[in-house]
Design an enzyme around this catalytic site. Structure first.
Site, short mmCIF file in Angstrom:
data_model
loop_
_atom_site.label_atom_id
_atom_site.label_comp_id
_atom_site.label_asym_id
_atom_site.label_seq_id
_atom_site.Cartn_x
_atom_site.Cartn_y
_atom_site.Cartn_z
N TRP A 131 -9.12 5.49 1.99
CA TRP A 131 -9.76 4.47 1.18
C TRP A 131 -11.17 4.90 0.76
O TRP A 131 -11.55 4.76 -0.40
CB TRP A 131 -9.77 3.15 1.97
CG TRP A 131 -10.03 1.95 1.15
CD1 TRP A 131 -11.06 1.06 1.32
CD2 TRP A 131 -9.28 1.47 0.02
NE1 TRP A 131 -10.98 0.07 0.37
CE2 TRP A 131 -9.91 0.30 -0.43
CE3 TRP A 131 -8.14 1.94 -0.64
CZ2 TRP A 131 -9.44 -0.42 -1.54
CZ3 TRP A 131 -7.67 1.22 -1.74
CH2 TRP A 131 -8.31 0.05 -2.17
N ASP A 214 -17.56 -1.31 2.95
CA ASP A 214 -16.29 -1.91 2.54
C ASP A 214 -15.60 -2.44 3.80
O ASP A 214 -15.17 -1.66 4.65
CB ASP A 214 -15.43 -0.84 1.86
CG ASP A 214 -14.07 -1.37 1.44
OD1 ASP A 214 -13.69 -2.47 1.88
OD2 ASP A 214 -13.38 -0.68 0.67
N LYS A 238 -6.32 -8.91 3.25
CA LYS A 238 -5.96 -8.48 4.59
C LYS A 238 -6.23 -9.64 5.56
O LYS A 238 -5.31 -10.29 6.02
CB LYS A 238 -6.78 -7.26 5.01
CG LYS A 238 -6.94 -6.20 3.94
CD LYS A 238 -5.73 -5.33 3.77
CE LYS A 238 -6.04 -4.19 2.80
NZ LYS A 238 -4.89 -3.34 2.53
#
Lengths: 408, 408
Positions: A131, A214, A238
């Site tokens: 990511w 993040d 999430k």
């Protein structure tokens, strides 16, 4: 014919009512049962308003309350200081890759620092998995003067770069503070199952440099000291709600700009511009109304339990699975250095691809789904987000034990 | 305790069941009752999958089918030619203001044309109301070499610019075709209630110049010859579904790029990059899964009726209201030139602000809401999108008659 209201169901026991399964998806992912029931109950007629939230004008008073309640609740849950703005945007984590860079580079403080330096400031990136790697790729595309602080670790056996641990801080290649626009990292890597401990990065960075984190996949799973960060960005899908909304918590001084200079926002489309949203209560144009509404319900659910309790539950869930992995390391091969393994996304392999396929198939027979590792990594991945009841993790561990007994 | 399935309800009669109201919001706006009922029915457990669509991995087969079905249905409904891509993005109309400009300017054909010309190509904008005005503002911010083709009309009484009509084509200031990157217009202006007739713009523009049309608020309300357009862009939250998803239909040759030149996408964040989505079935990263799912249900609902039938219903609804306006022009003052008045958003004033407030209040007592004109314009606005049953428009007309009788 309307379903029962939210209060009628106890989350912890509801996982397998209504013909539901244990959903270990890495995202979009399981939501609290009480939230889903409330959404269902109000779907045709939201609290006597005669319409669904899906149909509701964002300029109506009722929706105004929904979004401002969502923001206020999130502020309470995370103890967000007053000198931080809380924004709801669109574009997911990928949108915030670009937005983080473009907004920071548009900030008055950063531009003045750059003018003083006389050359482009560095954007410091910690690459801890797939990511953050994508985040780096995005800002390079947009012309960032990027510096890689760390890039996973070298495999002792092959010498290749792997993302299963972090190098010691002494090996990090942080740019000089006076040459750095910001430092960026992703606190939990959903693909590689690597999670950076709380405050690990902010403790290592000079306090004059804003840290952008993040937290897409571990937000609301543990208390966080927001004041240590320049900005926290996260896709909701999430731990916080459905896909389609991103949350930005940003220190207000970083939103100050030199408005007289049009070059400041020359490369910054409004839809990614934090100031554009900050000045309009996240509604300069139509926001993703329904997704924010569902997030607001999740925030209330989280508040009712508290982050400390959610944090304990998260440890309880993940520890019981890791304990089973560690009990049979020759069979369940945990892929990540214990110090950095994620409490949200747990990755491991079995001795053979055939056994992994069998494991996934037999789990499905027991109503446990979404166990396949990310296509780039293979193996098994189970995600244990906030809304996964402890019973779900226990059911999985019971299955691991049974599978081990039969197949080791 | 689960609600009845979609098929059990007839849309046309269902508007005021479940304690619902006639919702004349300009967007987000009324959805078909059968769609809402299906969403509600499947909210805890989507078709035996054991989870809500809200919780479903976008990488699952089931969700893959949801999004590809949605695309296929929209293609059938709009008869989208094979040489066009259909994309689902985030960021609403505002996102597409920027995306239209950035993607067109990144296109190989446009860049070659510009190289040949030796100076920046013009971006031609038709300003027909508030929405196209915002579109122009956005691309100017991003550095576009914008040319205003028309800017409303001059009021005969005050000489001021007003947005209640279009000037004749002979007065349009289109740039020379060889100097134009693209022509942009918004086909239906929700704030000002101005709608451009089908093909009016494409008929006026040289066929070598791609026309970009924002159809956010009239998409699916009438048949459209997609082949006449370079791209059609639209936020979903008027005629197509909930807020949080934008639809782009773009001619594939406009997506061709010189991939060897990084400058092509230097100012184009991935989240707005049509090619990024085109190469990955609209899922290079997590899409707004639930919003797309609801759109897919609306597309099926639209397909079951057909665009011709929907177009007739739209005319039936709007004509009955305009007829009432025209019957008492001294009382109901329609704000828009009859040739260009919108069949989606109908704007008018009453003799005094007091009467307007009374009109809105008494309508609310009859379960008719969201009648207030946009804050920039005042007066009354009612929006009659696809999902508004004819009965809703009739109820409104009955109320207009009654109100006129009592107050004129």
């Amino acid at each position: 014919m309307t379903p029962s209201p939210a209060s009628a169901s106890a989350d912890s026991a509801a996982g397998l009512s209504h013909g539901r399964v244990w959903n270990f998806s890495a995202g979009p992912s399981v939501l609290p049962m009480s939230v889903l029931e409330e959404v269902q109950h109000d779907l045709l007629n939201y609290k006597g308003q005669g319409m669904s939230v899906l149909e509701m004008s964002h300029r109506s008073k009722v929706y105004g309350n929904i979004i401002s309640d969502a923001e206020a609740t999130l502020r309470r849950v995370l103890k967000v200081p007053d000198n931080y703005s809380v924004l709801f945007l669109q574009g997911g984590g990928t949108g915030e890759f670009a937005a983080s860079y473009l907004n920071l580079m548009a900030s008055k403080a950063v531009r003045e620092k750059q003018r003083k330096l006389g050359k482009p400031l560095k954007c410091d990136y910690l690459i801890t998995g797939g990511w953050s790697k994508s985040g780096l790729k995005e800002v390079k595309r947009l012309g960032a003067n990027a510096n890689v602080v760390l890039d996973g670790v070298k495999s002792p056996s092959t010498g290749e770069t792997v993302y299963n641990s972090l190098p010691p801080v002494s090996e990090w290649k942080l740019s000089k503070p006076e040459e750095t626009a910001y430092v960026y990292y992703c606190e939990n890597e959903t693909v590689h199952g690597v999670e950076t401990p709380a405050n690990f990065v902010v403790d290592a960075v000079d306090p004059s440099v804003p840290v952008i984190c993040d937290m897409s996949s571990n937000m609301l799973s543990r208390p966080v000291d927001v004041s240590r960060f320049g900005a926290i960005v996260a896709g909701a899908q999430k731990n916080m709600g459905p896909a389609g909304v991103s949350i930005v918590i940003v220190r207000k001084d970083l939103l100050e700009r030199d408005e007289s200079d049009p070059e400041v926002t020359r490369n910054l489309p409004s839809v990614l511009d934090w100031c554009y949203f900050d000045g309009a209560g996240s509604m300069p144009h139509t926001p993703p109304t329904f997704s924010i509404y569902v997030c607001g319900l999740v925030f209330k659910w989280a508040e009712a339990q508290g982050l400390e309790a959610l944090s304990k539950l998260r440890d309880e869930r993940s520890n019981m699975v890791y304990d089973e992995i560690d009990a049979h390391p020759e069979f369940f091969n945990g892929l990540v250095d214990k110090k950095y393994r994620s409490s949200m996304n747990l990755v491991f392999t079995l001795p053979t691809p055939e056994l992994e396929a069998k494991f996934i198939a037999e789990a499905a027979e027991r109503n446990m789904v979404q166990l396949k590792g990310h296509r780039s990594l293979g193996g098994i991945r189970i995600s244990l987000y906030n809304a996964m009841p402890v019973e779900g993790a226990r059911a999985f561990v019971d299955f691991m034990k049974e599978f081990y007994d039969k197949n080791h």
